[in-house]
Enzyme design. Structure first.
Site: not given
Ligand code: 13P
Length: 249
Positions: A9, A11, A92, A94, A162, A168, A208
């Site tokens: 992803n 983003k 997601h 976010e 997740e 992150g 992560s």
């Molecule tokens: P990270 O791998 O950067 O922690 O992000 C995970 C994520 O949100 C994937 O959708």
């Protein structure tokens, strides 16, 4: 019976200069046992298609619940499909946080995506407060029930666990904690959709994941792959994750 899936992803990262990474990831993907998917920004899907060819799958990161209409700035599932996407990430954290999306919104988007012929990756996950209050499984159970439409099949649905506090941050749950949630999700899928669909649906871990921790995470039961953020942006990081997944039993 469940083909492993390494999904990246991106983003809100990546312009045309990132197409070299798509090409490099596609090279790894072409020889990999695992299925490999990159969900770049929507602006890159059509051009990435040239670099990805049939070696690498592409997906979107969100779609609107309507087919078309007066929704400035939004993108429909059919548009993603038209640009070359086969998957779309929905729900997601976010999106849930930045855009106030709730389970009902995610379910409506998932219906639209399935209607358009896309496969859906539906994300669920708890906050740190919810985990510390021992509410993780209740939260996940509610999100699964509310976000997944009835019409899914084992081919069209992927669930991504997740934990929000792991995204992150460089922090990950223990392997036991990951296993507990993935077993729980498997149980809920079997209960709702029957053992056939429940057992064949893939469940990804996200938060992560990096080249250093991927192999041990992929060793956990009911972990069928990963949804990777930061470490999917560069082929040099994503390649060892794809390799670890292909090597997992
Ligand atoms: P990270 O791998 O950067 O922690 O992000 C995970 C994520 O949100 C994937 O959708």
């Amino acid at each position: 019976m469940r083909r492993k899936l390494a999904a990246g992803n991106w983003k809100m990262n990546g312009t045309a200069e990132a197409l070299g990474e798509i090409d490099a990831i596609a090279k790894t993907a072409s020889g990999a046992e695992a299925e490999v998917l990159i969900c770049p920004p929507a602006t890159l899907i059509a051009t990435a298609q040239g670099a990805a060819g049939d070696r690498l799958l592409l997906g979107g990161q969100d779609c609107h619940a309507e087919r078309s209409g007066a929704h400035t700035g939004d993108i429909s599932a059919a548009m993603l499909k038209d640009a070359g996407a086969t998957y779309v990430i929905l729900g997601h954290s976010e999106r849930r946080e930045d855009h106030g999306e709730d389970d009902e919104d995610v379910r409506a988007k998932a219906k639209a995506a399935l209607d358009a012929g896309l496969k859906v990756i539906i994300c669920v996950g708890e906050t740190l407060e919810e985990r510390e209050a021992s509410n993780t499984l209740d939260i996940i159970g509610g999100q699964l029930a509310g976000s997944i439409p009835d019409l899914v099949t084992a081919q069209s649905l992927v669930v991504a666990y997740e934990p929000i506090w792991a995204i992150g941050t460089g922090k990950t749950p223990t392997l036991d904690q990951i296993g507990e949630v993935h077993d729980f999700i498997r149980g809920r899928l079997e209960r709702r959709f029957g053992t056939g669909v429940g057992r064949s649906t893939r469940i990804l871990y996200g938060g992560s994941v990096n080249p250093g921790n991927a192999a041990e995470i992929f060793g956990v039961s009911n972990v069928d792959g990963a949804l990777v953020g930061g470490a999917s942006l560069k082929a040099v990081d994503f390649t060892p994750i794809i390799d670890a997944l292909s090597a997992a039993k």
